[in-house]
Enzyme design. Sequence first.
Site, short mmCIF file in Angstrom:
data_model
loop_
_atom_site.label_atom_id
_atom_site.label_comp_id
_atom_site.label_asym_id
_atom_site.label_seq_id
_atom_site.Cartn_x
_atom_site.Cartn_y
_atom_site.Cartn_z
N PRO A 31 0.83 -1.21 0.00
CA PRO A 31 0.00 0.00 0.00
C PRO A 31 0.87 1.26 0.00
O PRO A 31 1.85 1.35 0.72
CB PRO A 31 -0.80 -0.13 1.30
N GLU A 32 0.49 2.23 -0.83
CA GLU A 32 1.20 3.51 -0.90
C GLU A 32 0.24 4.63 -0.50
O GLU A 32 -0.85 4.37 0.00
CB GLU A 32 1.77 3.70 -2.31
N LYS A 83 2.09 7.66 4.12
CA LYS A 83 1.94 6.23 4.31
C LYS A 83 1.48 5.88 5.73
O LYS A 83 1.74 4.78 6.22
CB LYS A 83 3.25 5.51 4.00
N ASN A 205 6.72 2.10 -4.82
CA ASN A 205 7.36 1.55 -6.01
C ASN A 205 6.59 1.78 -7.31
O ASN A 205 7.18 2.14 -8.33
CB ASN A 205 7.60 0.05 -5.81
#
Length: 419
Positions: A31-32, A83, A205
Amino acid sequence: MGIISTSQGHTWPNLLPAFPTGPSHPSYRMPEGPELHLASLFVNEACRELVFGGRVEKSSVSRNPEVPFESSAYSISATARGKELRLTLSPLPGAQPPQEPLALVFRFGMSGSFQLAPSDALPPHAHLRFYTVSPGPGLALCFVDIRRFGRWDLGGEWQQGRGPCVLLEYEQFRENVLRNLADKAFDQPICEALLDQRFFNGIGNYLRAEILHRLRIPPFEKARTVLEALQQRRPSPELTLSQKIKAKLQNPDLLELCHSVPKEVVQLGGKGYGPEGGEEDFTTFRAWLRCYGVSGMSSLRDRHGRTIWFQGDPGPLVPKGSKSRKKKSKETQPGREDRKEDPPPPSKAPSRARKARRDLPKQPAAQELERTSLQQDHRAPRIPKKGKRRGRAATSGRRRPQKTKTDTPSLEPERTSAS
């Protein structure tokens, strides 16, 4: 916006993120920022008219702290920043025992999410549970985390050292980056600097790949080289406000894309993530991707073992010995080289190497928590080199059977299964 209903007939809008984040999905990712933001929207919408009560319940296998909160009636609200997600438990007027609101800050790790479920049918791996009280059907808001890398901390303070949120605090975020370009973090390639949560809180990412791809910036160009040019960027004073806005929209710089690209993900909508989301919910996100795991794109591992997807020249700071691979499959699935970030669930039949590891002393919990470090938010365990057997005499006249390919240990680091 979809509607979820329970067997008791209770319904609530589902505002979960628009693509799966569970390891059962072939394109599972950590998760971002957008996922945390969408999770906060889900909690606020789903819990807006619910009354919770009793004590907060933690699973016996979780290493996170107990939550010392008990009230006859309280509400739950959420706020996201980068985050992290803050959950606030607020006692209602007249609730017993009298107490102050309690806040918890969550970091989702590799597989964390919030789900609302019937209290008599909790989802697997629900490591923290908040139960509703009558009237209405019994429900539980659950923090679900299959791999157990997620964390929650008492007190409600954002993790010290994290920068402003790229999604909700853009002006502060931009100023924080440009003011600190002398920091050694910007000696690194731009693809690695983008994962430093002291400056890019919320970027992960898949976001770094999409941002660099849109600007055709080589991922292994020096970060300072890329960002110093933005200090000199000033719009012409002769332009009107509308002309300045139009120019920004047509020619955004890297820091502007760190804000606008996550916003695009939030705006995708969808019915949810996790096993219940299904392939249909992931289709919209997959169509949105231009670079990450897309056919025709190349990939390399950075110095921390994380895979960066790109097109064209990788740049001058490519780690020595790295070999670029090109995505050939038409499906948007990160290849084997990308699974250091997104490992598949372990096989049910453990290999001999895994059996041997189970007999070793367990690593301290603190080592697992290295994943939450700010500068090394992107850290992955190093892969030990294979050693050769030397000087071992045969113990019988029979030759040892040769290993087949299926017996060869995976090149990816193994992780214990979390239940």
